[in-house]
Motif scaffolding. Structure first.
Motif, PDB file in Angstrom:
ATOM      1  N   ILE A  52      -0.678   6.370   0.074  1.00 20.39           N
ATOM      2  CA  ILE A  52      -1.160   4.991   0.169  1.00 20.39           C
ATOM      3  C   ILE A  52      -2.578   4.890  -0.377  1.00 20.39           C
ATOM      4  O   ILE A  52      -2.903   3.957  -1.121  1.00 20.39           O
ATOM      5  CB  ILE A  52      -1.078   4.480   1.621  1.00 20.39           C
ATOM      6  CG1 ILE A  52       0.386   4.325   2.034  1.00 20.39           C
ATOM      7  CG2 ILE A  52      -1.835   3.169   1.793  1.00 20.39           C
ATOM      8  CD1 ILE A  52       0.598   4.088   3.515  1.00 20.39           C
ATOM      9  N   ALA A  53      -3.428   5.848  -0.033  1.00 14.14           N
ATOM     10  CA  ALA A  53      -4.811   5.838  -0.538  1.00 14.14           C
ATOM     11  C   ALA A  53      -4.829   5.952  -2.055  1.00 14.14           C
ATOM     12  O   ALA A  53      -5.589   5.243  -2.730  1.00 14.14           O
ATOM     13  CB  ALA A  53      -5.609   6.969   0.095  1.00 14.14           C
ATOM     14  N   ASP A  54      -3.987   6.817  -2.618  1.00  8.99           N
ATOM     15  CA  ASP A  54      -3.905   6.955  -4.074  1.00  8.99           C
ATOM     16  C   ASP A  54      -3.420   5.655  -4.713  1.00  8.99           C
ATOM     17  O   ASP A  54      -3.939   5.215  -5.742  1.00  8.99           O
ATOM     18  CB  ASP A  54      -2.979   8.107  -4.470  1.00  8.99           C
ATOM     19  CG  ASP A  54      -3.564   9.470  -4.160  1.00  8.99           C
ATOM     20  OD1 ASP A  54      -4.792   9.567  -3.916  1.00  8.99           O
ATOM     21  OD2 ASP A  54      -2.792  10.454  -4.164  1.00  8.99           O
ATOM     22  N   PHE A  55      -2.406   5.030  -4.103  1.00 11.51           N
ATOM     23  CA  PHE A  55      -1.888   3.766  -4.615  1.00 11.51           C
ATOM     24  C   PHE A  55      -2.973   2.695  -4.590  1.00 11.51           C
ATOM     25  O   PHE A  55      -3.157   1.952  -5.559  1.00 11.51           O
ATOM     26  CB  PHE A  55      -0.682   3.319  -3.784  1.00 11.51           C
ATOM     27  CG  PHE A  55      -0.048   2.052  -4.284  1.00 11.51           C
ATOM     28  CD1 PHE A  55       0.965   2.099  -5.224  1.00 11.51           C
ATOM     29  CD2 PHE A  55      -0.461   0.812  -3.817  1.00 11.51           C
ATOM     30  CE1 PHE A  55       1.543   0.934  -5.701  1.00 11.51           C
ATOM     31  CE2 PHE A  55       0.113  -0.359  -4.281  1.00 11.51           C
ATOM     32  CZ  PHE A  55       1.122  -0.294  -5.225  1.00 11.51           C
ATOM     33  N   ASP A  56      -3.709   2.629  -3.478  1.00  9.10           N
ATOM     34  CA  ASP A  56      -4.778   1.640  -3.346  1.00  9.10           C
ATOM     35  C   ASP A  56      -5.861   1.837  -4.388  1.00  9.10           C
ATOM     36  O   ASP A  56      -6.425   0.864  -4.890  1.00  9.10           O
ATOM     37  CB  ASP A  56      -5.390   1.676  -1.945  1.00  9.10           C
ATOM     38  CG  ASP A  56      -4.490   1.073  -0.882  1.00  9.10           C
ATOM     39  OD1 ASP A  56      -3.460   0.452  -1.248  1.00  9.10           O
ATOM     40  OD2 ASP A  56      -4.806   1.225   0.311  1.00  9.10           O
TER      41      ASP A  56
ATOM     42  N   ALA B 109      -3.075  -3.567  -0.486  1.00  9.99           N
ATOM     43  CA  ALA B 109      -1.924  -4.455  -0.375  1.00  9.99           C
ATOM     44  C   ALA B 109      -2.350  -5.803   0.191  1.00  9.99           C
ATOM     45  O   ALA B 109      -3.277  -5.894   0.997  1.00  9.99           O
ATOM     46  CB  ALA B 109      -0.871  -3.822   0.529  1.00  9.99           C
ATOM     47  N   ASP B 110      -1.667  -6.846  -0.240  1.00  9.97           N
ATOM     48  CA  ASP B 110      -1.901  -8.202   0.252  1.00  9.97           C
ATOM     49  C   ASP B 110      -1.337  -8.304   1.672  1.00  9.97           C
ATOM     50  O   ASP B 110      -0.129  -8.117   1.875  1.00  9.97           O
ATOM     51  CB  ASP B 110      -1.207  -9.200  -0.673  1.00  9.97           C
ATOM     52  CG  ASP B 110      -1.253 -10.625  -0.169  1.00  9.97           C
ATOM     53  OD1 ASP B 110      -2.202 -10.966   0.579  1.00  9.97           O
ATOM     54  OD2 ASP B 110      -0.347 -11.408  -0.526  1.00  9.97           O
ATOM     55  N   PRO B 111      -2.191  -8.593   2.677  1.00 14.49           N
ATOM     56  CA  PRO B 111      -1.715  -8.639   4.071  1.00 14.49           C
ATOM     57  C   PRO B 111      -0.575  -9.625   4.293  1.00 14.49           C
ATOM     58  O   PRO B 111       0.328  -9.356   5.088  1.00 14.49           O
ATOM     59  CB  PRO B 111      -2.955  -9.047   4.867  1.00 14.49           C
ATOM     60  CG  PRO B 111      -4.111  -8.708   3.996  1.00 14.49           C
ATOM     61  CD  PRO B 111      -3.618  -8.830   2.580  1.00 14.49           C
TER      62      PRO B 111
END
Length: 93
Positions: free
Chosen positions: A60-64, A70-72
């Motif tokens: 997730i950190a890499d994706f971010d 991500a849009d909440p």
């Protein structure tokens, strides 16, 4: 080739004994769930789940980093579709 030369995935390979220190309350709760003889297996499964969560956090950190956070609202909408709840289901989690 020795065991130290081989890379095992979590859950694979021979077992190895170690010493683990837990608080009395944690150990009591585990023993109430699995009995005195099930503690090692319980801790093995718990450690595997934690490794999976750590790996997911890294993904997730890499994706971010690449795509931004991500849009909440989109996350809430997808959570609602997955859980069958309202769009705010699990928002406090």
């Amino acid at each position: 080739m020795t065991e130290d030369d081989v890379d095992f995935l979590p859950g694979d390979g021979p077992t190895s004994g170690i010493s683990v220190t837990l608080t009395a309350g944690t150990l009591q709760a585990i023993r109430e769930r699995v009995g005195k003889r099930g503690v090692s297996a319980y801790l093995e499964k718990a450690a595997q789940r934690q490794i999976e969560r750590d790996n997911l956090d890294e993904l997730i950190a890499d994706f971010d980093k690449v795509h931004g956070p991500a849009d909440p609202e989109a996350v809430a909408a997808k959570r609602a579709r997955l859980t069958g709840g309202g769009s705010h289901a699990g928002a406090a989690a």
